[in-house]
Design an enzyme around this catalytic site. Structure first.
Site, PDB file in Angstrom:
ATOM      1  N   ARG A  69      54.937  22.586 -61.855  1.00 35.87           N
ATOM      2  CA  ARG A  69      55.395  21.812 -60.696  1.00 35.87           C
ATOM      3  C   ARG A  69      54.947  20.357 -60.838  1.00 35.87           C
ATOM      4  O   ARG A  69      53.772  20.074 -61.024  1.00 35.87           O
ATOM      5  CB  ARG A  69      54.814  22.410 -59.404  1.00 35.87           C
ATOM      6  CG  ARG A  69      55.238  21.678 -58.146  1.00 35.87           C
ATOM      7  CD  ARG A  69      54.835  22.429 -56.898  1.00 35.87           C
ATOM      8  NE  ARG A  69      53.404  22.357 -56.635  1.00 35.87           N
ATOM      9  CZ  ARG A  69      52.800  23.004 -55.637  1.00 35.87           C
ATOM     10  NH1 ARG A  69      53.496  23.806 -54.856  1.00 35.87           N
ATOM     11  NH2 ARG A  69      51.503  22.882 -55.446  1.00 35.87           N
ATOM     12  N   GLY A  72      57.676  19.320 -56.819  1.00 35.83           N
ATOM     13  CA  GLY A  72      57.894  20.383 -55.849  1.00 35.83           C
ATOM     14  C   GLY A  72      59.228  20.307 -55.140  1.00 35.83           C
ATOM     15  O   GLY A  72      59.391  20.801 -54.035  1.00 35.83           O
ATOM     16  N   SER A  79      59.980  26.423 -59.682  1.00 34.91           N
ATOM     17  CA  SER A  79      58.883  25.691 -60.310  1.00 34.91           C
ATOM     18  C   SER A  79      57.521  26.120 -59.767  1.00 34.91           C
ATOM     19  O   SER A  79      56.490  25.732 -60.318  1.00 34.91           O
ATOM     20  CB  SER A  79      59.064  24.180 -60.110  1.00 34.91           C
ATOM     21  OG  SER A  79      58.953  23.833 -58.745  1.00 34.91           O
ATOM     22  N   GLY A 139      59.418  14.276 -58.110  1.00 33.26           N
ATOM     23  CA  GLY A 139      58.537  14.124 -59.255  1.00 33.26           C
ATOM     24  C   GLY A 139      59.359  13.810 -60.490  1.00 33.26           C
ATOM     25  O   GLY A 139      60.381  14.455 -60.736  1.00 33.26           O
ATOM     26  N   ILE A 200      56.338  18.738 -69.790  1.00 38.10           N
ATOM     27  CA  ILE A 200      56.445  17.295 -69.935  1.00 38.10           C
ATOM     28  C   ILE A 200      55.178  16.637 -69.396  1.00 38.10           C
ATOM     29  O   ILE A 200      54.785  16.865 -68.249  1.00 38.10           O
ATOM     30  CB  ILE A 200      57.675  16.740 -69.181  1.00 38.10           C
ATOM     31  CG1 ILE A 200      58.971  17.197 -69.861  1.00 38.10           C
ATOM     32  CG2 ILE A 200      57.626  15.212 -69.106  1.00 38.10           C
ATOM     33  CD1 ILE A 200      59.203  16.600 -71.237  1.00 38.10           C
ATOM     34  N   TYR A 435      70.476  20.617 -58.702  1.00 38.79           N
ATOM     35  CA  TYR A 435      70.780  21.284 -57.431  1.00 38.79           C
ATOM     36  C   TYR A 435      70.670  22.786 -57.681  1.00 38.79           C
ATOM     37  O   TYR A 435      71.637  23.538 -57.556  1.00 38.79           O
ATOM     38  CB  TYR A 435      72.191  20.944 -56.940  1.00 38.79           C
ATOM     39  CG  TYR A 435      72.407  19.519 -56.498  1.00 38.79           C
ATOM     40  CD1 TYR A 435      71.339  18.655 -56.285  1.00 38.79           C
ATOM     41  CD2 TYR A 435      73.689  19.040 -56.279  1.00 38.79           C
ATOM     42  CE1 TYR A 435      71.554  17.347 -55.872  1.00 38.79           C
ATOM     43  CE2 TYR A 435      73.911  17.724 -55.856  1.00 38.79           C
ATOM     44  CZ  TYR A 435      72.837  16.885 -55.659  1.00 38.79           C
ATOM     45  OH  TYR A 435      73.063  15.594 -55.246  1.00 38.79           O
TER      46      TYR A 435
END
Length: 511
Positions: A69, A72, A79, A139, A200, A435
């Site tokens: 996450r 979020g 996530s 994020g 990442i 989405y």
């Protein structure tokens, strides 16, 4: 390992539920934070890169699933929620931003938000921006990995198109950059959903140029004010306007002019990379039915426009972009579609009828065209390019708790989605990864045939290449969720390896 344990919360520790609910965007779905929802066996709040590496190595060694996450904002909660025991790796502490105006680039860590990145850029230059989303709470870790579109996309493409380098922790716990990961993995994490391939740590992004003053507007028209004709004209021109102009349309059911009646309100929300005088002339020439006036145009800085798009009052301090949500606010459902041919007025009227009957489902129509039509669908893993007039987001929010209310609003959303079938893309019915929508398919343990159902919708012709990259970099399918990229079935992998005669460590092109 001792240092990692000090950063870990378990269900037996007091901060666990607070950490689980905290740092979820305020518009995230409350469904995934309610009591019956499976909670992680541990939450790791990494404070440096080595904590991320250790978490990956430990989780893999223990055979426990890992969820990652950054902001979020995941609409389906994949996530930070799983139906099997899992560890939640929360990246929110890794949020440093290093702006290099001279070279028009920036390194930004995965836990930083878009609002923080935009603010940092503006502190260095009023003539630069980053082409990404309009929600400052996102994020950057997941947003960029899934495509990342915003109101600069017709001029500069999506966020994925403006990535220069990246740092990622792979399934072996190694930190790789663009050079060491190779061009195939670098291709895959730009639009293919980076969490299928690793964690990442940071992105190096290209900054884009904007004028010191941009012009924004938000003009509403109801059916009684000619909305059908205006929407029809918008469909004809929205993807053909100058690249500097982006006009989103928001459609919702509202009270009509007579008591007890309902109507449709169409809000035209736009940003123009230029001054008000030029915009007014352009709007009156290209979208005359809207009746755009000088008073509709509001000039401001690009950074201030971010707040305008969040429906904040003009004059809201730009420092508010640095605020982070501390708790979720609503229940929600989102779905997506792409439209490749204009919808007739008869079709629009049928859509209005369905929306009024349902009452609670909004749609956001986001135009394509511009540079999006010039970038190849295989340039990155994000495939939605030429041929799309606009993208639809179906948006339903509610505040009532309980399964009965949830089913009511979910069914309303799905009914509108079904009613839109004649007007949207087909074979496949395309969807936008950011989405996230589990309605379009899920896979169990990375099953290829199950994953292909949603994979083709999200990634079109890029799906099979993504699968091949996944198989090479994460053959054990450690990084997985309900809609992750699967590995190749063993029989297909054998045939592919015979043909390719390569391994991950020597891979150069899986194209």
């Amino acid at each position: 390992m001792h240092h990692l344990l000090t950063l870990t919360s378990t269900p037996q520790t007091i901060p666990h539920l607070h950490l689980f609910c905290n740092h979820i965007k305020e518009t995230e779905d409350l469904t995934h934070t309610t009591t019956p929802t499976p909670k992680p066996v541990a939450i790791v709040t990494a404070k440096n890169e080595s904590h991320v590496q250790a978490t990956v190595v430990c989780a893999k060694k223990l055979g426990i699933e890992l969820r990652i996450r950054s902001g979020g904002h995941d609409y389906e909660g994949v996530s930070y929620v799983s139906q099997v025991p899992f560890v939640l790796l929360d990246m929110f502490n890794l949020r440093s931003i290093d702006i290099d105006i001279k070279n028009e680039s920036a390194w930004v860590q995965a836990g930083a938000t878009l609002g923080e990145l935009y603010y940092a850029i503006a502190q260095k230059s009023k003539y630069h921006a980053f082409a990404a989303g309009v929600c400052p709470g996102l994020g950057v870790g997941g947003h960029i990995g899934g495509g990342g579109y915003g109101n600069l996309m017709r001029k500069y493409g999506v966020a994925t198109d403006n990535v220069l380098d990246a740092q990622i922790v792979d399934a072996k716990g190694r930190i790789l950059n663009r050079e060491s990961m190779g061009e195939d993995l670098f291709w895959a994490i730009r639009g293919g959903g980076a969490s299928s391939f690793g964690v990442i740590l940071s992105w190096k992004v290209k900054l884009v140029q904007v004028p010191a003053t941009v012009t924004v507007f938000n003009v509403n028209r109801t059916l009684e004010q000619g909305a059908t004709d205006i929407v029809s004209q918008w469909e004809q021109v929205a993807d053909k306007l100058p690249n500097e102009l982006f006009i989103r349309m928001l459609l919702k059911t509202v009270n009509g002019s007579h008591e007890g009646e309902k109507t449709i309100d169409a809000a035209f929300l736009g940003m123009f990379l230029g001054g008000a005088k030029q915009l007014v002339k352009l709007m009156q020439e290209r979208l005359p039915k809207l009746g755009f006036q000088q008073s509709d145009a509001i000039e401001m800085s690009w950074l201030e426009s971010v707040l305008f798009w969040m429906d904040k009052p003009v004059g809201t301090p730009v420092e508010s972009l640095l605020e982070r949500a501390t708790k979720p606010g609503i229940f929600l459902k989102r779905k997506s579609d792409y439209v490749v041919e204009p919808i007739s007025k008869t079709g629009l009227e049928a859509i209005w009828k369905t929306m009024i009957e349902l009452g609670d489902v909004m749609m956001l129509w986001n135009p394509y065209g511009g540079i999006m039509s010039e970038i190849s669908e295989t340039e990155t893993a994000f495939p939605h390019r030429a041929g799309n007039i606009f993208k639809i987001q179906y948006s339903t929010n509610w505040m009532v708790e309980g399964i009965e209310a949830a089913n009511l609003y979910l069914n309303k959303t799905r009914k509108l989605f079904e009613a839109m079938t004649p007007y949207v893309s087909k074979n496949p019915r395309k969807a936008f990864l950011n989405y996230r929508d589990l309605d379009i398919g899920t896979s169990s343990n990375g099953n290829y045939e199950e994953a292909k159902v949603y994979g083709i919708k999200y990634f079109e012709c890029n799906f099979d290449r993504l699968v091949r990259v996944k198989t090479m970099v994460d053959p054990d399918n450690f990084f997985r969720n309900e809609q992750s990229i699967p590995t190749l079935p063993s029989r297909k992998l054998y045939r592919y390896k015979e043909k390719a005669s390569i391994s991950y460590d020597s891979v150069t092109s899986l194209g």
